[in-house]
Write an enzyme that holds these catalytic residues in place. Sequence first.
Site, PDB file in Angstrom:
ATOM      1  N   LEU A 185     -40.489  67.118  41.560  1.00 39.76           N
ATOM      2  CA  LEU A 185     -40.735  65.758  41.070  1.00 39.76           C
ATOM      3  C   LEU A 185     -40.200  65.593  39.654  1.00 39.76           C
ATOM      4  O   LEU A 185     -40.410  66.465  38.802  1.00 39.76           O
ATOM      5  CB  LEU A 185     -42.259  65.510  41.070  1.00 39.76           C
ATOM      6  CG  LEU A 185     -42.751  64.178  40.521  1.00 39.76           C
ATOM      7  CD1 LEU A 185     -42.443  63.051  41.498  1.00 39.76           C
ATOM      8  CD2 LEU A 185     -44.257  64.242  40.250  1.00 39.76           C
ATOM      9  N   CYS A 186     -39.545  64.455  39.406  1.00 35.36           N
ATOM     10  CA  CYS A 186     -39.178  64.102  38.025  1.00 35.36           C
ATOM     11  C   CYS A 186     -39.412  62.615  37.829  1.00 35.36           C
ATOM     12  O   CYS A 186     -40.097  61.979  38.631  1.00 35.36           O
ATOM     13  CB  CYS A 186     -37.736  64.505  37.707  1.00 35.36           C
ATOM     14  SG  CYS A 186     -36.505  63.454  38.493  1.00 35.36           S
ATOM     15  N   ALA A 187     -38.851  62.039  36.790  1.00 34.67           N
ATOM     16  CA  ALA A 187     -39.128  60.631  36.492  1.00 34.67           C
ATOM     17  C   ALA A 187     -38.501  59.692  37.520  1.00 34.67           C
ATOM     18  O   ALA A 187     -39.138  58.753  37.988  1.00 34.67           O
ATOM     19  CB  ALA A 187     -38.632  60.286  35.089  1.00 34.67           C
ATOM     20  N   GLY A 198     -36.052  60.970  40.133  1.00 34.92           N
ATOM     21  CA  GLY A 198     -35.509  61.640  41.315  1.00 34.92           C
ATOM     22  C   GLY A 198     -34.149  62.293  41.113  1.00 34.92           C
ATOM     23  O   GLY A 198     -33.620  62.893  42.044  1.00 34.92           O
ATOM     24  N   MET A 225     -41.225  59.538  39.911  1.00 35.18           N
ATOM     25  CA  MET A 225     -42.422  58.789  39.517  1.00 35.18           C
ATOM     26  C   MET A 225     -42.210  57.277  39.604  1.00 35.18           C
ATOM     27  O   MET A 225     -43.167  56.530  39.802  1.00 35.18           O
ATOM     28  CB  MET A 225     -42.834  59.181  38.087  1.00 35.18           C
ATOM     29  CG  MET A 225     -43.397  60.584  37.969  1.00 35.18           C
ATOM     30  SD  MET A 225     -44.888  60.869  38.967  1.00 35.18           S
ATOM     31  CE  MET A 225     -46.161  60.083  37.957  1.00 35.18           C
TER      32      MET A 225
END
Length: 398
Positions: free
Chosen positions: A81-83, A85, A109
């Site tokens: 997971l990151c901000a 994708g 996110m």
Amino acid sequence: MADTEPSATPVPAIDVGDLLQAADGGRPILLLDVRNEDEVRAWKLEARRPIDTVYVPYFDFIEDEIASVARVPAGRDVVVLCAQGGSSEMVAGLLNDAGVPARNVRGGMVAYGEYLQPAAIPLDAAEASRFALWQINRRGKGCLSYVVASNGEAVIVDPMKNIEWFEAFAAQHGLRVTRVLDTHIHADHVSGGPALSAKLGVPYSVSAGDGFELRQPVTPLDDGQVLRVGGTGGVTIDVRVMHTPGHTPGSTSYLVGGRYLLTGDTVFVGSVGRPDLGGHVVEWGRMLFTTLTERLAPLADEVLVLPAHYAGVHELGADGVVSGRLGDLRRTVPELQARSADEFIASVRAAVKDPPASYAEIIKVNLGVSSAPIDRITEWELGRNECAASAKRAAALR
Ligand SMILES: [Fe+2]
């Protein structure tokens, strides 16, 4: 630098909805969050059961790929997971190349913050023969919209800006949307109300209250007015308009079938809406205290409160719905125990912190006095809502 060339094969991915379903159901996922520490501190992905999570920032993978890969436990169902994708896709690719199966959380996110999950409100048999009521849960932000339906017609309350989702939902259930309502001028997210009503050619109602310049074309509603949902001559359900000022001067609640109270930000399951967002905490706080102690007083304890926000997954019931019997909330919500307006205002003041700076911008967009590009709005809407009077307490619970 990276020791491994990025793989040419597509990186496996998982959508937020599938991830939440798996995590809610207790599937043993390992979430690898590659965001920076401050981003993680500000906003986490939550499911109904705790998610096993490891934090290895993206830049650690750039600086020392082998050591960073080694920090990811082996033999697990890894999702990255990151901000937005992008970084997570690269990390998932690196892991796969290193022989560690991993999937990217598509959209990161941002996608989590936009994801909408419908839940049917359980009704008794007599009610279910006359109408349906859905709570649409924007899980990442803790925002709740509603669809009230009877006899092929629907009213949508507090829709999000992703109006296509609401149109598709209505179509899927064979419903013709006849009206769009907002409980108030929202501060934490841009309403889909004006755009949805314009697209469908149906009335839109929201009350901004005194002191606000509302430039949206609206159909005003009177306190006590009854909106009938359903075709003529057939089964119908009544929605009664109740002015419940305080969170904002125009805040309005909608009582569905005499028993289901869509409160907006007037009453939550664990708190009440903060009356300080307009900079008039004393004036609006007094209004809210009057609403809570006088306007809601005639309602029976059996009335079910269905709010516009919630503070965290701990507020989700076993049926996946955020709701509370008014009688229970009268006993348990701390702000409802205040004995005077002064005491109420003092407790609210002690509980809240300054709202995010973006709230003032979002209010202007929702009033129709300004507009903003979608990427700016997406940025403003990042993070959970901070609309409750007990924001500190809610944060402490998480
Ligand atoms: Fe609000």
